[in-house]
Design a protein around this motif. Structure first.
Motif, PDB file in Angstrom:
ATOM      1  N   THR A  59       0.814  -1.226   0.000  1.00 16.15           N
ATOM      2  CA  THR A  59       0.000   0.000   0.000  1.00 16.15           C
ATOM      3  C   THR A  59       0.844   1.271   0.000  1.00 16.15           C
ATOM      4  O   THR A  59       0.293   2.367  -0.066  1.00 16.15           O
ATOM      5  N   GLY A  60       2.175   1.145   0.099  1.00 17.58           N
ATOM      6  CA  GLY A  60       3.035   2.319   0.006  1.00 17.58           C
ATOM      7  C   GLY A  60       3.677   2.761   1.294  1.00 17.58           C
ATOM      8  O   GLY A  60       4.193   3.888   1.379  1.00 17.58           O
ATOM      9  N   LYS A  63       7.465   3.605   0.885  1.00 17.52           N
ATOM     10  CA  LYS A  63       7.652   4.829   0.093  1.00 17.52           C
ATOM     11  C   LYS A  63       7.316   6.061   0.934  1.00 17.52           C
ATOM     12  O   LYS A  63       7.967   7.103   0.810  1.00 17.52           O
ATOM     13  N   THR A  64       6.316   5.957   1.814  1.00 21.08           N
ATOM     14  CA  THR A  64       6.015   7.057   2.729  1.00 21.08           C
ATOM     15  C   THR A  64       7.188   7.297   3.674  1.00 21.08           C
ATOM     16  O   THR A  64       7.576   8.441   3.937  1.00 21.08           O
ATOM     17  N   HIS A 346      -2.108   3.699   5.956  1.00 22.78           N
ATOM     18  CA  HIS A 346      -2.427   3.253   4.607  1.00 22.78           C
ATOM     19  C   HIS A 346      -3.549   2.217   4.671  1.00 22.78           C
ATOM     20  O   HIS A 346      -4.037   1.876   5.752  1.00 22.78           O
ATOM     21  N   ILE A 383      -2.993   2.992  -3.564  1.00 24.08           N
ATOM     22  CA  ILE A 383      -1.555   2.957  -3.303  1.00 24.08           C
ATOM     23  C   ILE A 383      -1.021   4.389  -3.258  1.00 24.08           C
ATOM     24  O   ILE A 383      -1.311   5.202  -4.143  1.00 24.08           O
ATOM     25  N   GLY A 384      -0.259   4.688  -2.224  1.00 18.33           N
ATOM     26  CA  GLY A 384       0.270   6.041  -2.077  1.00 18.33           C
ATOM     27  C   GLY A 384      -0.729   7.015  -1.487  1.00 18.33           C
ATOM     28  O   GLY A 384      -0.500   8.228  -1.502  1.00 18.33           O
ATOM     29  N   SER A 407       5.474  11.441  -3.971  1.00 17.02           N
ATOM     30  CA  SER A 407       6.311  10.254  -4.162  1.00 17.02           C
ATOM     31  C   SER A 407       7.776  10.620  -3.912  1.00 17.02           C
ATOM     32  O   SER A 407       8.156  11.792  -3.991  1.00 17.02           O
TER      33      SER A 407
END
Length: 524
Positions: A59-60, A63-64, A346, A383-384, A407
């Motif tokens: 779910t990201g 990246k978070t 998320h 996602i994100g 991102s």
């Protein structure tokens, strides 16, 4: 559930407007539509209030974590990343624009600018990077006892061992030092130590030794020793003014949670113990991100959990923030969860009744909102995207907002082997910490002492044998003297002649030359 976009915009702008430095991490979303004017800002002043990044796989979350690390580095805040999955090293390389990123930044109303960040690779093993170590003495008896999961009696014995080693100038640097002392006090040195320090239970020393062996089996031998890592080296600023991002690659610790807990607790204790009180700073001195945080709590004892909770409560006054990244918020103990000011949630998946119950409990941990039905939205986030709330300067939670996250500007992938090698070669810390050091410590000193004692015992045995031989020598001389006197006397001389004649006759008889045979022959 929805209200007018105007009301939503006013609520977000009011709730996410902060005094001091802040950074944009996304925009608010209402009824599935991004609102470019509803900027979600991150206040640097409250980043020492800790945080949580949670969500299902894919779910990201990572990246978070990467985005927050970049934002902090851009604002001259050093960062330490616990890279469990091995996918955060790419932060040292610039990202690249693709269609998905281009579309996202158009929605955000921002321009994508790739960037490589100043990074340092760290390791707990023999992998590429700066070696992190700590000595047994630095752990101290209390922390070591909690790591080993000892009871009060056993912990008291560990405290006695540390005291005895201090009194006798025996440094405890690595686990072989501690093991050697354990063996010594339960065998050769037991009587001597009991005289000054009290009774020692052999069963307790045996239990502690087994616990140490268990820790060694998870690879702790490589962690304990010299040269100890200095936490000041985690708080460096790069020449360009950005905060240094230290990436601790611990991909081999997923199946060794006890070692991971050991390292994390020591690191937190060292950070807390060596950092002065700072009060409220404009921005933190260091922010620590722990990916796959459930590994810390997976095999932690009650005493260990209490220690972690205490440090998390107190370390923010040192200007240090801690962020836990995990799949389920319930992975984090409730007493620790209650200390986390920033929450980035998320999407969660609802496949079973148990999943739906967790989602309902998760929704209840967030502020009430008139703009969303939180438990439903938790399963619908893309996602994100994430639900975000944080603390403002007054410690008041901000409105819960469905956020379209920015991102990462760095690479969303790992470095190649050649890139890792080049990064390690350029490090100034590798030469400082990667040299093997084996100083004289308790193991060598006790081994030398036992060898010396064995040598003295051998000398004493040889001396005793020699003394026994010397004692027996006069008796032998006396017996020899008496024999000589007897032989010199007239009776002795007569006995000697008689014996000689008998021997002579016996030999002549055997040769057929005896006198008796000749006399018998003359009679014929």
């Amino acid at each position: 559930m929805s209200t007018t976009p105007t009301a939503f915009l006013e609520a977000i702008q009011a709730g996410y407007s902060f005094k001091g430095e802040s950074a944009k991490i996304g925009i608010g979303v209402l009824d599935g539509k991004p609102q470019p004017d509803a900027a979600v800002l991150l206040p640097l002043k409250t980043m020492n209030r800790h945080g949580l990044i949670a969500g299902a796989t894919g779910t990201g979350k990572t990246k978070t974590l990467q985005v927050l690390a970049e934002v902090l580095s851009d604002n001259s805040v050093p960062v330490l990343l616990m890279d469990i999955k091995g996918d955060l090293s790419g932060i040292a390389a610039a990202g690249s624009l693709n269609d998905k990123i281009k579309d996202r930044y158009e929605l955000l109303g921002m321009t994508y600018q790739p960037a490589a960040y100043p990074a340092e690779l760290l390791t707990l093993s023999n992998g590429p990077g700066v070696r992190l170590r700590a000595t047994v003495s630095e752990f101290g008896p209390v922390l070591l006892s909690k790591i080993l999961g000892l009871n009060d009696t056993q912990a008291g014995l560990v405290a006695m061992i540390f005291k005895w080693c201090d009194d006798n100038k025996l440094p405890l640097l690595d686990l072989k030092d501690f093991t050697k002392v354990l063996q010594y006090i339960s065998d050769e040195g037991k009587a001597l130590i009991e005289k000054d320090y009290g009774k020692i239970s052999t069963s307790s020393t045996g239990t502690i030794l087994r616990k140490v062996v268990e820790l060694q089996q998870q690879g702790a031998t490589a962690f304990f020793g010299e040269k100890s890592f200095e936490v000041d080296d985690l708080m460096r600023i790069a020449p360009d003014g950005r905060g240094m991002i230290s990436v601790l690659r611990v991909t081999d610790l997923q199946d060794r949670p006890k070692l991971f807990s050991t390292f994390m607790l020591q690191l937190l204790a060292e950070l807390y113990g060596s950092s002065p009180e700072e009060g409220d700073l404009d921005k933190p001195k260091l922010v620590l991100f722990i990916d796959e945080a459930h590994l810390i709590f997976q095999e932690a004892s009650e005493a260990l959990l209490q220690q972690i909770e205490t440090i998390v409560k107190l370390i923010r006054s040192k200007g240090i923030g801690i962020f836990f990244c995990t799949q389920n918020p319930m992975d984090v103990p409730k007493d620790v969860l209650g200390q986390l000011g920033l929450k980035v949630q998320h999407a969660l998946r609802a496949f079973t009744a148990a999943d739906r119950k967790v989602i309902k409990q998760t929704a209840e941990n967030y502020p009430e909102t008139e703009f969303y039905k939180t438990d439903d939205l938790l399963t619908q986030l893309g996602i994100g995207e994430a639900l975000i709330t944080m603390l403002n300067e007054k410690g008041i939670p901000t409105p819960l907002v469905h956020t379209l996250m920015i991102s990462p500007r760095s690479r969303m992938d790992v470095l190649t082997a050649d890139e890792i090698s080049q990064l390690v070669k350029s490090s100034k810390l590798v030469s400082k910490y990667n040299q093997e050091v084996d100083s004289e410590s308790a193991y060598e000193m006790l081994s030398a002492k036992l060898e010396a004692a064995a040598g003295e015992a051998e000398k004493a045995r040889e001396a005793a044998e020699q003394a026994k031989a010397e004692k027996n020598r006069p008796k032998e001389k006396e017996e020899k003297g008496m024999l000589e006197k007897m032989l010199d006397s007239s009776a002795g001389r007569q006995a000697t002649r008689t014996a000689a004649n008998m021997i002579t006759r016996t030999l002549l008889g055997a040769l057929g030359l005896g006198g008796t045979s000749r006399r018998k022959k003359s009679l014929w």
